[in-house]
Design an enzyme around this catalytic site. Structure first.
Site, PDB file in Angstrom:
ATOM      1  N   TRP A 158     -16.294  29.060  -6.484  1.00 50.26           N
ATOM      2  CA  TRP A 158     -17.008  29.211  -5.217  1.00 50.26           C
ATOM      3  C   TRP A 158     -17.949  30.411  -5.202  1.00 50.26           C
ATOM      4  CZ3 TRP A 158     -15.683  34.040  -3.939  1.00 50.26           C
ATOM      5  CH2 TRP A 158     -14.432  34.507  -4.357  1.00 50.26           C
ATOM      6  N   ASN A 159     -17.844  31.318  -6.181  1.00 47.31           N
ATOM      7  CA  ASN A 159     -18.539  32.607  -5.986  1.00 47.31           C
ATOM      8  C   ASN A 159     -20.056  32.547  -6.200  1.00 47.31           C
ATOM      9  OD1 ASN A 159     -18.122  32.355  -8.738  1.00 47.31           O
ATOM     10  ND2 ASN A 159     -17.637  34.513  -9.051  1.00 47.31           N
ATOM     11  N   ARG A 167     -25.929  26.098 -14.388  1.00 44.93           N
ATOM     12  CA  ARG A 167     -25.771  26.624 -15.749  1.00 44.93           C
ATOM     13  C   ARG A 167     -25.062  25.597 -16.641  1.00 44.93           C
ATOM     14  NH1 ARG A 167     -23.590  32.730 -15.865  1.00 44.93           N
ATOM     15  NH2 ARG A 167     -21.549  31.758 -16.099  1.00 44.93           N
ATOM     16  N   PRO A 183     -17.163  20.644  -7.564  1.00 40.94           N
ATOM     17  CA  PRO A 183     -17.383  22.007  -7.059  1.00 40.94           C
ATOM     18  C   PRO A 183     -16.122  22.534  -6.372  1.00 40.94           C
ATOM     19  CG  PRO A 183     -18.426  20.405  -5.589  1.00 40.94           C
ATOM     20  CD  PRO A 183     -17.774  19.616  -6.698  1.00 40.94           C
ATOM     21  N   ALA A 184     -16.073  23.858  -6.130  1.00 37.85           N
ATOM     22  CA  ALA A 184     -14.925  24.441  -5.433  1.00 37.85           C
ATOM     23  C   ALA A 184     -14.860  23.896  -4.006  1.00 37.85           C
ATOM     24  CB  ALA A 184     -15.058  25.961  -5.416  1.00 37.85           C
ATOM     25  N   GLU A 258     -15.392  29.519 -19.096  1.00 42.75           N
ATOM     26  CA  GLU A 258     -15.941  30.779 -18.567  1.00 42.75           C
ATOM     27  C   GLU A 258     -14.905  31.305 -17.591  1.00 42.75           C
ATOM     28  OE1 GLU A 258     -18.727  32.288 -19.387  1.00 42.75           O
ATOM     29  OE2 GLU A 258     -19.577  30.736 -20.657  1.00 42.75           O
ATOM     30  N   ARG A 286     -22.648  43.528  -6.132  1.00 40.39           N
ATOM     31  CA  ARG A 286     -23.254  42.195  -6.152  1.00 40.39           C
ATOM     32  C   ARG A 286     -22.182  41.193  -5.724  1.00 40.39           C
ATOM     33  NH1 ARG A 286     -24.532  38.864 -11.412  1.00 40.39           N
ATOM     34  NH2 ARG A 286     -25.913  37.272 -10.591  1.00 40.39           N
ATOM     35  N   CYS A 292     -17.358  37.581 -11.702  1.00 38.91           N
ATOM     36  CA  CYS A 292     -16.556  37.748 -12.917  1.00 38.91           C
ATOM     37  C   CYS A 292     -17.047  38.942 -13.723  1.00 38.91           C
ATOM     38  CB  CYS A 292     -16.611  36.479 -13.748  1.00 38.91           C
ATOM     39  SG  CYS A 292     -18.297  35.950 -14.057  1.00 38.91           S
ATOM     40  N   SER A 449     -26.858  39.499 -16.200  1.00 37.35           N
ATOM     41  CA  SER A 449     -27.089  38.051 -16.272  1.00 37.35           C
ATOM     42  C   SER A 449     -28.571  37.770 -16.459  1.00 37.35           C
ATOM     43  CB  SER A 449     -26.607  37.373 -14.988  1.00 37.35           C
ATOM     44  OG  SER A 449     -25.233  37.575 -14.845  1.00 37.35           O
TER      45      SER A 449
END
Ligand code: NAP
Length: 484
Positions: A158-159, A167, A183-184, A258, A286, A292, A449
């Site tokens: 969800w983040n 991605r 999806p979450a 991941e 952020r 993560c 990133s």
């Protein structure tokens, strides 16, 4: 700028099954909440295992023709999807802010970052190359080709509701794979909106399904044991990743993982302290710390620790906390009440073991799941937050003495996703970057990133890489053809 009522009224809320909007086979729907108020935003279709089975049938049926579609055509569809995301950037940004909580400016940043994976992999689609060589015996020619792995399943957190999906979708579609995305449950809306984008971009039916569900294991379990599924790509916690790896082992299913992180942020005595504070703010705050790659442990050489702590605490205390769509808000709510309780538990554990609170330290009263920017100084080595992902706006500062102690502290974890190093010495920067056990190292940078860089971890932070030129390899098989 679109308002929330108009946005939600136009939101696709059914499943995307093979490219078409259809209700869940059970007719069941579930509520998506606004973490700033806990109010229900909207209800979406709740995919059942039967819907999962149908999506796999569609993905399998579409696989051969999608793989045979010229790379240039696949690229054009991805490129068109990127353009549509950019045209609808305000819709995507507000959707993310509403369902996930992050401030609008950060959501806009994620639209750019997440959308970019579609453009980048549109460009990579036409550069999938094999190789040709000769046997050293002089007795045979070797042709190496690349083929899409086949139907894939993506499970996302969800983040980063857009970027964690694109991605995976970008490289999968570019490589010629079909994909089912789960999806979450907290943040299904962004992916449902992306489903609309792909339908509008002309993606053929069957290639992409998007299935929100409240029964993640029930939906994905049968897919993982179906021999027609050829790959699982997962982003989420190490705990769930472990379970999915165990399930995948039965079929020797190809996986990309991941997983979680416990990033050290190491400030040496020769660092530019103001730059280090800027970097720590970015690496810590952020996404309200729900990343993560978030700096989980801030290790500062004792020679500069007091000064660094004072500067960081002043910057953290000055941040404005509030709903993400409120003007001036810099720190949104955490995703759920449970997540906020976990963050507070870790803070109270550290305090009970001797940490001092330089700012913050208690949940914000009132509606929503807000936690204030918090700085903990003098954190002791047995505090749980040095071992566990905080996933919140809490900076934990620990002292060390000298270069080797800084490296040892950084590596004292089973995780190995991101690490940050601040020093003005080039030799030291390279020495430490080499010695730190992490898949990604930021040197004098708090944000690492990048669409063009390989993203991923070592140790218990994962297997495989996303983005960069490496990202598409995860969706390709290598075939060797022996010739005379
Ligand atoms: P999570 O609890 O592991 O969930 C991730 C996804 O897995 C969600 O879609 C979830 O569905 C699903 N899931 C949970 N249990 C499952 C099961 N038994 N079978 C199949 N699917 C299952 O992680 P999260 O809380 O959403 O995200 C935070 C974690 O993600 C953190 O650890 C963070 O470090 C990690 N993360 C890693 C990266 C990276 O690139 N390395 C990037 C972002 C986040 P539900 O929503 O229904 O639970």
């Amino acid at each position: 700028m679109i308002d929330r009522t108009t946005l939600l009224e136009s939101m696709p809320t059914e499943l995307w099954l093979g490219g078409l909007q259809v209700p869940a086979s059970t007719g069941v729907r579930f509520a998506v909440h606004d973490p700033a108020t806990d109010a229900v935003l909207i209800e979406v279709a709740d995919a059942s295992p039967a819907d999962g089975a149908r999506a796999l049938d569609e993905a399998v049926a579409a696989q051969a023709s999608w793989a045979a579609t010229p790379a240039r055509e696949r690229a054009e569809i991805l490129r068109r999807a990127w353009e549509l995301v950019m045209e609808r950037r305000d819709d995507f940004a507000l959707t993310m802010t509403l369902e996930m909580g992050k401030p609008l400016a950060e959501s806009q940043g994620e639209v750019n970052y997440g959308g970019e994976f579609l453009r980048w992999f549109a460009e990579e689609a036409v550069r999938i190359n094999g190789r040709y060589t000769q046997s050293p015996t002089g007795n045979g020619r070797i042709l190496v080709t690349k083929q899409p792995v086949g139907p894939t399943l993506a499970i996302t957190p969800w983040n980063f509701p857009l970027a964690m999906g694109t991605r995976k979708i970008g490289p999968a579609l570019a490589a010629g794979c079909t994909m089912i995305v789960k999806p979450a449950a907290e943040t299904p809306l962004t992916m449902l909106l992306l489903g609309q984008v792909f339908a509008d971009a002309g993606l053929p039916e069957g290639v992409l399904s998007i299935l929100p569900t409240t029964d993640a294991a029930g939906l994905t379990g049968p897919l993982l044991s179906d021999p027609r599924l050829r790959k699982l790509t997962f982003t989420g916690s190490t705990g769930v990743g472990r379970k999915l790896l165990a399930q995948s082992a039965d079929r020797v299913l190809r996986t990309s993982m991941e997983l979680g992180g416990n990033a050290p942020f190491v400030v040496f005595d020769d660092a530019d302290l103001d730059a280090a504070v800027d970097g720590a703010m970015a690496a810590k705050m952020r996404n309200m710390g729900e990343a993560c790659t978030a700096a989980n442990r801030i290790h500062v050489d004792n020679a500069v620790r007091a000064e660094f702590t004072e500067k960081l605490a002043a910057r953290m205390a000055a941040l404005a906390t509030g709903p993400g769509d409120q003007a001036g808000s810099q720190v949104g709510p955490l995703i759920t009440a449970k997540q906020r309780a976990t963050v507070d538990e870790l803070v109270q554990d550290a305090v009970s073991k001797g940490a001092t609170v330089a700012t913050g330290g208690k949940p914000v009263e009132g509606e929503g799941f807000f936690y204030p920017p918090t700085v903990l100084a003098d954190v002791s080595a047995d505090a749980r937050l040095l071992r566990e992902e905080i996933f919140g706006p809490v900076a934990a500062i620990i002292g060390f003495d000298g270069e080797q102690a800084g490296i040892d502290a950084a590596n004292d974890t089973e995780y190995g996703l991101a690490a940050y190093v601040y020093t003005q010495g080039l030799d030291r920067a390279l020495r430490v970057a080499d010695a730190v056990e992490a898949g990604m190292v930021g040197v004098n940078r708090g944000v690492i990133s990048d669409v063009a860089a390989p993203f991923g971890g070592i140790k218990e932070s994962g297997i495989g890489r996303e983005a960069g030129s490496e990202g598409i390899e995860e969706y390709l098989e290598t075939k060797y053809i022996a010739l005379q």
